[in-house]
Design an enzyme around this catalytic site. Structure first.
Site: not given
Ligand code: IMP
Length: 178
Positions: A106, A108
């Site tokens: 998402d 990152g």
């Molecule tokens: P990031 O660090 O923002 O890239 O988010 C990573 C983590 O957030 C992922 O491994 C998911 O556990 C959670 N996440 C991000 N987007 C979603 C979504 O649309 N639905 C559910 N979980 C999400």
């Protein structure tokens, strides 16, 4: 069932089980071609990756070891941008090809954090495979080697992904109805 309710939110069907399975098979095919002959260490990032890893590894035909790390950076439907928790790595990954397996990238932030941590263990290289990627949401320069599907910046559940702990058991992926 095309529309579902989880807690206070409505979701509509977004990616079918067949589309998910086909995508996972295609990712495995590429990995089989590119990773054969290397010392490969797969690291799944819990909790969301469990279904993806389970389906992916059944399609891999090279020798590999598999472990899981646990991190959490999410509450509700918007990323906090903070990694809160890490359950560490006990295995030796020095000089190995590490492949991080993510359910979704998402912002990152999580991936960036994990990559920085893993570099300290001196692996030969670090690759990343993610089933889903939200390019519009990603704020980090994290190279992704295997991407299943690029999706819009909307909240999704199912196939391991949760909304406040629920929805992980769904065989299909659903997107939130605003
Ligand atoms: P990031 O660090 O923002 O890239 O988010 C990573 C983590 O957030 C992922 O491994 C998911 O556990 C959670 N996440 C991000 N987007 C979603 C979504 O649309 N639905 C559910 N979980 C999400």
């Amino acid at each position: 069932m095309d529309n579902i309710r989880i807690l206070d939110k409505e979701f509509k069907l977004f990616i079918t089980e067949e589309q998910i399975q086909e995508t996972v098979r295609e990712m495995a095919l590429r990995m089989n071609q590119e990773l054969k002959g290397k010392k490969v260490f797969l690291i799944g990032i819990l909790n969301g990756c469990f279904m993806f890893v389970s389906d992916l590894v059944r399609n891999l035909d090279f020798d590999c070891t598999i472990t899981f790390l646990k991190l959490a950076s999410y509450q509700g439907t918007s990323s906090t941008g903070k990694v809160k928790r890490l359950i560490g790595l006990n295995e030796d990954i020095k000089d190995q090809t590490v492949v991080i397996l993510e359910d979704i990238v998402d912002t990152g932030t999580t991936l960036d954090f994990i990559q920085k941590q893993l570099k300290g263990y001196e692996p030969a290289e670090i690759k990343v495979a993610t089933l889903l990627y939200k390019p519009e949401a990603c704020r980090q320069d994290v190279p992704l080697d295997y991407v299943g599907m690029e999706i819009p910046d909307d909240f999704v559940v199912g196939y391991g992904l949760d909304y406040n702990g629920f929805g992980r058991n769904l065989r299909q992926i659903y997107t939130v109805i605003e």
